[in-house]
Design a protein around this motif. Structure first.
Motif, mmCIF file in Angstrom:
data_model
loop_
_atom_site.group_PDB
_atom_site.id
_atom_site.type_symbol
_atom_site.label_atom_id
_atom_site.label_comp_id
_atom_site.label_asym_id
_atom_site.label_seq_id
_atom_site.Cartn_x
_atom_site.Cartn_y
_atom_site.Cartn_z
ATOM 1 N N GLY A 108 0.807 -1.210 0.000
ATOM 2 C CA GLY A 108 0.000 0.000 0.000
ATOM 3 C C GLY A 108 0.843 1.264 0.000
ATOM 4 O O GLY A 108 0.372 2.330 -0.373
ATOM 5 N N CYS A 109 2.095 1.120 0.408
ATOM 6 C CA CYS A 109 2.969 2.281 0.401
ATOM 7 C C CYS A 109 3.275 2.740 -1.007
ATOM 8 O O CYS A 109 3.581 3.898 -1.243
ATOM 9 C CB CYS A 109 4.260 1.972 1.137
ATOM 10 S SG CYS A 109 4.026 1.979 2.907
ATOM 11 N N GLY B 51 -3.008 2.387 3.229
ATOM 12 C CA GLY B 51 -1.956 2.762 2.292
ATOM 13 C C GLY B 51 -2.205 4.101 1.623
ATOM 14 O O GLY B 51 -1.274 4.749 1.164
ATOM 15 N N MET B 52 -3.473 4.533 1.581
ATOM 16 C CA MET B 52 -3.784 5.815 0.952
ATOM 17 C C MET B 52 -3.258 6.995 1.757
ATOM 18 O O MET B 52 -3.171 8.100 1.244
ATOM 19 C CB MET B 52 -5.306 5.988 0.800
ATOM 20 C CG MET B 52 -5.997 4.921 -0.011
ATOM 21 S SD MET B 52 -5.613 5.005 -1.749
ATOM 22 C CE MET B 52 -6.657 6.367 -2.246
ATOM 23 N N THR C 119 -0.495 6.578 4.151
ATOM 24 C CA THR C 119 0.832 6.367 4.730
ATOM 25 C C THR C 119 1.912 6.782 3.731
ATOM 26 O O THR C 119 1.723 6.640 2.531
ATOM 27 C CB THR C 119 1.046 4.881 5.095
ATOM 28 O OG1 THR C 119 0.749 4.078 3.962
ATOM 29 C CG2 THR C 119 0.187 4.473 6.260
ATOM 30 N N PRO C 120 3.035 7.298 4.225
ATOM 31 C CA PRO C 120 4.132 7.629 3.327
ATOM 32 C C PRO C 120 4.802 6.352 2.817
ATOM 33 O O PRO C 120 4.629 5.311 3.447
ATOM 34 C CB PRO C 120 5.085 8.422 4.221
ATOM 35 C CG PRO C 120 4.738 8.041 5.628
ATOM 36 C CD PRO C 120 3.320 7.590 5.615
ATOM 37 N N VAL D 160 4.021 6.897 -0.559
ATOM 38 C CA VAL D 160 3.025 7.179 -1.580
ATOM 39 C C VAL D 160 1.642 7.077 -0.970
ATOM 40 O O VAL D 160 1.167 5.992 -0.697
ATOM 41 C CB VAL D 160 3.143 6.207 -2.775
ATOM 42 C CG1 VAL D 160 2.095 6.537 -3.821
ATOM 43 C CG2 VAL D 160 4.515 6.290 -3.387
ATOM 44 N N GLY D 161 1.014 8.201 -0.710
ATOM 45 C CA GLY D 161 -0.331 8.188 -0.135
ATOM 46 C C GLY D 161 -1.214 9.069 -0.998
ATOM 47 O O GLY D 161 -1.148 10.281 -0.941
HETATM 48 NA NA NA Z 1 0.889 4.657 1.307
#
Ligand code: NA
Ligand code: NA
Lengths: 428, 318, 170
Positions: A333-334, A374-375, A377-378, A380-381
């Motif tokens: 999710g990252c 994951g949306m 979190t660093p 990539v969020g």
């Molecule tokens: Na993320």
């Protein structure tokens, strides 16, 4: 080099590009293109530069995004949002962080309309962010609230993610939606708690409101009317079967336009609103296109399959399997879009989970919540990036910092849902 | 492996068609080539989204795809003649017809940009509605029905219904809320999209079918040595087509059984194309489609004629 | 150069106008689809104003709304991670930005090259859109205009940023 090795290197490349201030969209597109040409070949990689944007921009499921953004901009230009939050402020009186709480509540309601968390974050940010800033809320709290509030979109029905999960794993869609309801509301409550606790610990985060009398509160309710009216039309229309959630965005934008016109908006004002809509939509679609191109590459790198195979080879106890699957989801999710991740991984991990004896409906809710983490979190969020699109003076770092307490509260929610399956399955 | 074929399709990896048709094809190709060809399957549209999958194979984003001809409108007009009412009786028989037309060279020219492996169809598409009982054409008046194809849309319009276009996965929510009153789907689709949770009435009428093709990038095929091309050829054509059809028939039966078990109202109109109430409307639709192609200079009637003959022959074989 | 630049800027602004029109069209078409369908349902089909192709119009309106807005917005619509580069001087940022716009220019050039191919392929192929039977040739050609202009305008912005960077010598 193996595909997986190229895969990890190009994820690294993307993160480095992002870190040196290359726009997110460009970083994703470039590393996706490079990775795809290394794994497949140059000509097909050129082809994903055509197919990727064309697939994204002709995808019917994305049509609500500019509509919801337009709706938010029209609402703020016609002072509807001022009124809404003014009303909320008198209503909450001296409660700590009243506007944050009102925003969370709105996100929750909005989630019932939109199936996507990017759309929820985008539309609510346009309305709520300026209000919180105007009233002296700390940037981190204001943006964190909205980034997290946006993730409610995916689990409170209707939900694209739960629908997909149901179709992939052959569960009843109706059951899936019912199962998402309580965890969605629980998320809302825990987010509200996260806001209240933060403000108690650090009163500087939000300016306390003035205490208000019951009479003032009742008058304040009036301010909620116009915006709530649009909400009622939208939700009512969906539940009465007049239009689909996808169509609701356009209906909402139109209703808001009518109110704006009644309040004196003329062609000039509408054109200005359109311009603003297009700037924000361009930003968001630049990133979605980048993510799509990167997604092509992630698929052919087969990283998700390799990781699942690895977990599978460990021969673990049921709860350890669940734990490693969730960790895997958080890691993926990252760097990955949540819908793409569900499509790629659920079919592979589902048999593992079923064999371990877990309830499939319950696991669906757990999986979607984890993927949705994951949306925000660093590194990539997507929700964080979308909110960044609405601000010029707030850094990504500040937003990620603001989101942190909500990540914690999501982890608490996950723990509760895992410990008490009745929260998910109770309504079935 | 000397060759790694990336095989992209849109069915979820838990679907029987993925497990029993495509995965088996992949395993067979790997076995027959002694591992010199490796097949990596990308189910669930994870490599390319449905409308662009044929394009993706031409561009070698994927090496192989299984996709719907109708997604690229008017690229396969002669192939799609098998989708007209009356041709397809079951998925196995329909697959025999569509592969037969291809093998006889009647539709081959439509595929000159790729290397087709096999073609197939799903079973008969029926009407599934929440409350309305559909026995005769006038029962459809005033209903909003999700339309799968343009041909079905014109058919529904002729019957006084409003065809509604929407993505297939959206039909569940729309039917639940009453945005639409029903859908046109084969029983297999009713099963995969879980429509039996919402539809109480089913009219088996055979309005349409969809054509599918499994096809390969031409350059990749041509670059293979002869013995490996032979492996692909051995796993191509009629045998694969009817195997895919059989699988669809099995899932069709499952979807129908669900409805029977749930005590739903199932109305069966045998041979609707010959039924005097329905015939005029169905004929007009068929005629409209064929005339349109003839006007564009395509041998539509010739292909249709042969499709009708093959439909008979394949029916007797299966 | 400056004449060329002002032409590119002007065309981009006209395209933005088209985008605005597309967004409005998308809203109105969905609204029309919803209300005609509701009317059809309320009158049990006796008042049938429903039309074909609503979804398709919405999809292609999205395509051109966004695509035609990109050339004008490429220099305002970028989200960057600013965690580690707070200390960069204005000049380095300007240099970095011009590199990014060259990157966008190249990306748009590659897209244009591909869409150019599709324009050629679809010409006379008879392939059309699903519902409205619009030849794909027109769609690809109009898309090519969007990516082509994105390429030109990104290049132009890159040159401007480089000049700015040179200007910030002091
Ligand atoms: Na993320
Ligand atoms: Na939702």
């Amino acid at each position: 080099m193996s595909s997986a090795a190229i895969g990890f290197s190009c994820i690294g490349l993307m993160l480095v590009l992002m870190a040196i201030r290359i726009p997110i969209a460009l970083a994703m597109a470039t590393s996706g293109f490079v990775g795809f040409s290394l794994i497949v070949a140059f000509d097909p990689a050129l082809a994903i530069l055509e197919n990727g944007p064309f697939e994204v921009l002709t995808n019917y499921n994305f049509t609500p995004i500019p509509m919801f953004i337009l709706m938010g901009i029209l609402a703020s230009k016609s002072k509807m949002s001022d009124q809404l939050f003014g009303g909320a402020r008198t209503l909450f009186g001296s409660w700590p962080a009243g506007i944050s709480l009102a925003s969370l509540l709105s996100c929750g309601i909005f989630s019932a309309i939109s199936g996507s968390s990017v759309a929820t974050a985008a539309s609510m940010s346009r309305v709520a962010l300026p209000e919180m800033r105007k009233h002296g809320y700390a940037a981190s709290l204001a943006t964190g609230t909205l980034a997290a509030g946006g993730t409610l979109g995916i689990i409170i029905p209707p939900s694209i993610a739960l629908l997909l999960y149901a179709l992939i794993t052959e569960q009843s869609v109706g059951d899936m939606f019912m199962a998402g309801l309580l965890p969605g509301i629980l998320g809302l409550v825990l987010y509200a708690l996260a806001v209240v606790i933060q403000v108690k610990l650090k009163p500087g985060l939000a300016t306390p409101g003035e205490p208000t009398t019951l009479r003032e509160k009742l008058v304040g309710l009036k301010g909620l009317l116009p915006f709530t009216g649009v909400f009622v039309v939208i939700i009512g229309g969906i539940y009465m079967g007049i239009f689909t959630p996808t169509e609701a965005a356009a209906v909402g934008a139109f209703c808001t336009l009518m109110i704006a016109v009644k309040r004196g908006m003329r062609l000039e004002g509408f054109v200005a609103a359109l311009k603003e809509t297009l700037i924000t939509s361009s930003m968001i679609f630049f990133m979605i296109i980048g993510a799509e191109i990167f997604g092509f590459f992630l698929s052919v790198s087969r990283i998700s399959f390799e990781l699942v195979d690895f977990v599978n080879s460990l021969d673990l106890s049921p709860y350890m399997i669940l734990f490693s699957v969730l960790v895997l989801f958080m890691l993926l999710g990252c760097v990955m879009d949540s819908i793409a991740m569900l499509l790629l991984t659920v079919p592979v991990v589902f048999p593992l989970i079923q064999a371990a004896g877990f309830d499939p409906v319950w696991f669906g809710v757990v999986a979607v919540i984890t993927v949705e983490l994951g949306m925000i979190t660093p590194p990539v969020g997507m929700n964080v990036f979308v909110i960044k699109a609405f601000t010029h003076d707030i850094s990504i770092g500040t937003i990620f910092r603001g989101v942190f307490p909500f990540v914690l509260s999501d982890l608490v929610r996950l723990a509760l849902i895992i410990a008490f399956p009745v929260l998910t399955l109770g309504l079935l | 492996a000397d060759y790694t074929l990336r095989f992209a399709h849109f069915w979820p990896s838990v679907s029987p068609i993925h497990k029993e048709v495509f995965q088996k094809w992949a395993d067979q190709v790997e076995a027959d080539s002694d591992g010199r060809i490796e097949v990596e399957i990308y189910p669930g549209s994870t490599l390319s989204k449905p409308p662009a999958q044929y394009e993706a194979v031409i561009n070698r984003i994927a090496d192989v795809t299984a996709t719907v001809q109708g997604y690229t409108a008017n690229r396969f007009p002669l192939t799609q003649i098998v989708e007209l009412p009356g041709i397809v009786k079951s998925a196995e028989q329909g697959s025999c017809v569509i592969q037969g037309l291809y093998d006889e060279g009647l539709t081959t020219a439509e595929y000159d940009e790729t290397h087709p492996v096999f073609l197939f169809t799903h079973g008969q598409g029926h009407l599934h509605t929440t409350d309305a009982e559909i026995r005769k054409p006038s029962d459809l008046e005033g209903l909003r029905i999700r339309r799968p194809t343009q041909v079905v849309a014109s058919l529904l319009e002729r019957l006084g219904a409003a065809p509604v276009g929407m993505p297939a996965p959206e039909s569940y929510q729309s039917m639940q809320r009453g945005v639409i009153d029903g859908v046109a789907l084969p029983w297999e689709g009713v099963h995969s999209f879980r429509i039996n949770e919402l539809a109480n009435n089913h009219t088996e009428i055979g309005l349409y079918s969809l054509s599918f093709v499994v096809t390969m990038n031409k350059q990749v095929y041509n670059s293979m040595p002869e013995d490996l091309q032979q492996v692909i050829d051995d796993n191509s054509g009629m045998a694969m087509a009817t195997a895919a059809g059989e699988m669809f028939d099995e899932v069709d039966a499952m979807g129908r059984q669900d409805a029977v078990d749930a005590g739903h109202n199932i109305i069966t109109l045998e041979n609707a194309t010959e039924n005097e109430a329905w015939k005029p409307v169905l004929d007009a639709t068929i005629e409209g489609y064929l005339q349109d192609l003839e006007d564009k200079g395509m041998p539509a009637r010739k292909v249709y004629q042969r499709a009708v003959e093959l439909s008979e022959q394949c029916q007797q074989q299966s | 150069m400056s004449r060329f630049a002002s032409i590119v800027d002007a065309i981009s602004r006209v395209m933005l106008l088209v985008s605005g029109f597309m967004i409005t069209a998308m809203m109105l078409v969905v609204l029309a689809e919803v209300s005609t369908r509701a009317l059809f349902g309320l009158t049990d089909g006796s008042l049938d104003l429903t039309f074909n192709g609503g979804i398709e119009i919405a999809r292609f309106a999205l395509l051109f709304a966004i695509l035609y807005a990109l050339p004008c917005n490429v220099d305002r619509s970028q989200v960057v991670v600013d965690l580690f580069t707070n200390t960069l001087s204005d000049r380095s940022i300007a240099v970095l930005q011009s590199i990014c716009f060259i990157g966008y220019g190249l990306l748009a050039l590659a897209m244009s090259y591909r869409f150019w191919g599709s324009v050629g392929h679809s010409y006379g192929s008879g392939e059309t859109t699903q519902d409205l039977n619009i030849p794909m040739f027109y769609i690809y050609a109009a898309t090519l205009v969007g990516t082509g202009m994105l390429c030109l305008r990104s290049g132009l912005v890159a040159v401007r940023r480089i000049r700015e960077a040179i200007g910030i010598t002091s």
